[in-house]
Design a protein around this motif. Structure first.
Motif, PDB file in Angstrom:
ATOM      1  N   UNK A   1      30.355  25.919  31.372  1.00  0.00           N
ATOM      2  CA  UNK A   1      31.460  25.876  32.333  1.00  0.00           C
ATOM      3  C   UNK A   1      32.576  26.830  31.926  1.00  0.00           C
ATOM      4  N   UNK A   2      32.926  26.812  30.647  1.00  0.00           N
ATOM      5  CA  UNK A   2      33.995  27.680  30.162  1.00  0.00           C
ATOM      6  C   UNK A   2      33.628  29.154  30.291  1.00  0.00           C
ATOM      7  N   UNK A   3      32.415  29.500  29.880  1.00  0.00           N
ATOM      8  CA  UNK A   3      31.993  30.899  29.949  1.00  0.00           C
ATOM      9  C   UNK A   3      31.898  31.398  31.383  1.00  0.00           C
ATOM     10  N   UNK A   4      31.402  30.542  32.272  1.00  0.00           N
ATOM     11  CA  UNK A   4      31.281  30.944  33.681  1.00  0.00           C
ATOM     12  C   UNK A   4      32.662  31.168  34.290  1.00  0.00           C
ATOM     13  N   UNK A   5      33.598  30.313  33.973  1.00  0.00           N
ATOM     14  CA  UNK A   5      34.966  30.464  34.482  1.00  0.00           C
ATOM     15  C   UNK A   5      35.574  31.786  34.009  1.00  0.00           C
ATOM     16  N   UNK A   6      35.317  32.156  32.759  1.00  0.00           N
ATOM     17  CA  UNK A   6      35.833  33.422  32.239  1.00  0.00           C
ATOM     18  C   UNK A   6      35.194  34.620  32.948  1.00  0.00           C
ATOM     19  N   UNK A   7      33.896  34.525  33.222  1.00  0.00           N
ATOM     20  CA  UNK A   7      33.212  35.612  33.920  1.00  0.00           C
ATOM     21  C   UNK A   7      33.721  35.737  35.356  1.00  0.00           C
ATOM     22  N   UNK A   8      33.994  34.622  35.991  1.00  0.00           N
ATOM     23  CA  UNK A   8      34.532  34.641  37.350  1.00  0.00           C
ATOM     24  C   UNK A   8      35.909  35.287  37.365  1.00  0.00           C
ATOM     25  N   UNK A   9      36.711  35.032  36.337  1.00  0.00           N
ATOM     26  CA  UNK A   9      38.036  35.649  36.255  1.00  0.00           C
ATOM     27  C   UNK A   9      37.921  37.173  36.229  1.00  0.00           C
ATOM     28  N   UNK A  10      36.903  37.696  35.535  1.00  0.00           N
ATOM     29  CA  UNK A  10      36.679  39.146  35.527  1.00  0.00           C
ATOM     30  C   UNK A  10      36.326  39.647  36.918  1.00  0.00           C
ATOM     31  N   UNK A  11      35.484  38.874  37.611  1.00  0.00           N
ATOM     32  CA  UNK A  11      35.083  39.247  38.970  1.00  0.00           C
ATOM     33  C   UNK A  11      36.293  39.295  39.893  1.00  0.00           C
ATOM     34  N   UNK A  12      37.130  38.280  39.835  1.00  0.00           N
ATOM     35  CA  UNK A  12      38.303  38.219  40.707  1.00  0.00           C
ATOM     36  C   UNK A  12      39.304  39.330  40.376  1.00  0.00           C
ATOM     37  N   UNK A  13      39.353  39.727  39.119  1.00  0.00           N
ATOM     38  CA  UNK A  13      40.230  40.835  38.736  1.00  0.00           C
ATOM     39  C   UNK A  13      39.720  42.148  39.312  1.00  0.00           C
ATOM     40  N   UNK A  14      38.399  42.322  39.310  1.00  0.00           N
ATOM     41  CA  UNK A  14      37.809  43.555  39.844  1.00  0.00           C
ATOM     42  C   UNK A  14      37.865  43.584  41.364  1.00  0.00           C
ATOM     43  N   UNK A  15      37.756  42.420  41.983  1.00  0.00           N
ATOM     44  CA  UNK A  15      37.782  42.324  43.451  1.00  0.00           C
ATOM     45  C   UNK A  15      38.901  41.358  43.851  1.00  0.00           C
ATOM     46  N   UNK A  16      40.150  41.811  43.818  1.00  0.00           N
ATOM     47  CA  UNK A  16      41.300  40.908  44.001  1.00  0.00           C
ATOM     48  C   UNK A  16      41.397  40.254  45.372  1.00  0.00           C
ATOM     49  N   UNK A  17      40.663  40.758  46.347  1.00  0.00           N
ATOM     50  CA  UNK A  17      40.696  40.116  47.665  1.00  0.00           C
ATOM     51  C   UNK A  17      39.734  38.939  47.776  1.00  0.00           C
ATOM     52  N   UNK A  18      38.920  38.703  46.716  1.00  0.00           N
ATOM     53  CA  UNK A  18      37.927  37.620  46.738  1.00  0.00           C
ATOM     54  C   UNK A  18      38.337  36.529  45.749  1.00  0.00           C
ATOM     55  N   UNK A  19      38.440  35.317  46.239  1.00  0.00           N
ATOM     56  CA  UNK A  19      38.699  34.151  45.406  1.00  0.00           C
ATOM     57  C   UNK A  19      37.423  33.313  45.319  1.00  0.00           C
TER      58      UNK A  19
END
Length: 442
Positions: free
Chosen positions: A57-75
């Motif tokens: 859960x922790x690792x997935x949340x961190x990876x999602x944060x990278x995704x949202x940073x790269x694509x700021x219009x997607x939550x």
């Protein structure tokens, strides 16, 4: 806490009623044909759903944060639960047309959901989700009826884990596991029990794991299912599988039937391999790190299955540890595909996720994460790579109607080891029941 097998059986049982709802709550097929959906420039929210432990859960949340940073219009809205409640919850939400956009899947359920029209045909988002990043043989394990519905996240072969410290304590030399035969394996297991005075048994038997059954069948020139969803497992092959278990119990190479039944309730950390009560066992290679953490004094290693002859090569295959799949009802299929692509191909995300979901199915990610891996993780990766080289074509995915195969195996296995059914009678009844379930689901 319950064992993974117990949690799996409970989940399959609890899901049965909800899958009936799913059949009526989903209609139509995945979004095949037509133009590929385009990414939106507006604000978009998609949902990601998985099962797992706190580390995942922790690792997935961190990876999602990278995704949202790269694509700021997607939550990305996140939801996760443990295995035991995951499938019941997913089936219920799918029947209500509220399936999350992206979901973690096990191969037991891919065909069931795909054939009910709940999963997106991933060829319809191929401009965003690049399946070419993965080997064709691996990608093919996510296909149902010739269409790709799920992307493999990680892969794992099945091997024999060996407690070298237990062998050394009894003065037993490690065999040449590159060439060992079933007779040598059986003799080794019996020798461990005898020399330890029964304080350590040579091995834990196959049990109710459909992965091990599949490998046994492939080593005997057979498969459990064909590509059309028919049970092709031969009664003689399944009979020999259960007879082998009985022989190990009779020879005291493995513990008694009552001990085996009691152990079904144990967690990985509590089972006989982890506590040093057995010296060998059959496991997915993806569990190697967990066993090392549970018993660091065991000096564990892994080996390929013993061989019966020179003609049974190619029985190994890289089984997907799990998949990502997209809902056919997703209002944002392009963004959902972009997220899956990111989780499978982004090297920074790969370094965060590591091998917790299995050795990454993407070879480029394997290379990227190698320098950071622990000794046990590196061994797991190298063992997987070695077994992939020995692998044959992957078997057909578990068909719709057969998702409860492990529940059935547990039931029949217990009847066999307690003498309530002969291996031959159990094999005939098991195969008939399994085929009937598939026929009725169709």
């Amino acid at each position: 806490m319950r064992s993974r097998m117990q949690r799996r059986i409970a989940a399959i049982t609890a899901t049965a009623a909800a899958l009936t709802l799913l059949a009526t709550g989903c209609s139509g097929s995945s979004n095949g044909g037509g133009d590929q959906p385009a990414l939106s420039k507006d604000k978009v929210t998609i949902s990601l759903n998985w099962w797992g432990n706190p580390a995942r859960n922790s690792n997935t949340t961190k990876a999602i944060a990278l995704f949202e940073k790269k694509y700021p219009n997607i939550t990305v809205d996140q939801s996760n639960t443990d295995w035991s409640g995951y499938w019941d919850k997913l089936a219920t939400s799918t029947a209500a047309s509220e399936m999350p956009d992206v979901n973690q899947f096990d191969q037991l359920y891919v065909a069931s959901y795909a054939q009910r029209g709940a999963l997106l045909d991933l060829s319809t988002v191929s401009n965003t989700l690049k399946s070419s990043a993965l080997p064709k043989s691996v990608v093919g394990t996510g296909e149902v009826g010739g269409k790709l519905y799920a992307m493999p996240v990680g892969v794992t072969p099945n091997g024999v884990i060996i407690n070298r410290a237990a062998l050394k304590k009894e003065g037993i030399a490690m065999p040449d596991t590159d060439t060992w035969t079933w007779k040598q394996f059986d003799d080794l297991a019996t020798e461990v029990t005898q020399k330890s005075g029964g304080s350590v048994h040579g091995l834990g038997p196959f049990g109710s794991d459909s992965f091990s059954l599949g490998i046994w069948a492939r080593q005997h020139g057979n498969n459990v299912f064909d590509s059309a969803g028919k049970v092709t497992l031969k009664p003689s092959v399944l009979t020999s599988y259960w007879q082998q278990e009985l022989d190990w119990i009779a020879d005291k190479a493995s513990p008694s039937a009552s001990h085996i039944a009691e152990g079904a309730s144990f967690t990985l950390e509590q089972n006989d391999l982890s506590t040093g009560k057995t010296a060998m066992g059959f496991i997915p290679a993806g569990q190697f790190t967990a066993y090392n953490a549970a018993n660091p004094d065991a000096d564990f290693t892994m080996a390929n299955w013993p061989s019966g002859s020179s003609t049974d090569s190619g029985f190994q295959y890289p089984k997907p540890s799990m998949y990502w799949a997209i809902s056919s009802k997703s209002e944002h299929p392009a963004e959902a595909a972009l997220l899956v692509n990111f989780l499978l191909t982004n090297k920074d995300a790969g370094k965060i996720l590591g091998v917790e979901r299995g050795v990454p199915s993407n070879p480029a990610i394997q290379t990227a994460i190698t320098p950071q891996l622990s000794t046990a993780d590196k061994f797991s990766l190298d063992f997987t790579a070695a077994m992939v080289k020995k692998s044959g074509k992957a078997p057909a995915i578990t068909p719709n109607g057969a998702s409860d195969i492990e529940t059935m195996m547990a039931r029949y296995n217990q009847q066999v080891i307690f003498g309530q059914k002969t291996p031959k009678a159990a094999a005939a009844a098991f195969i008939k029941e399994l085929q009937d379930n598939i026929t009725n689901a169709g």
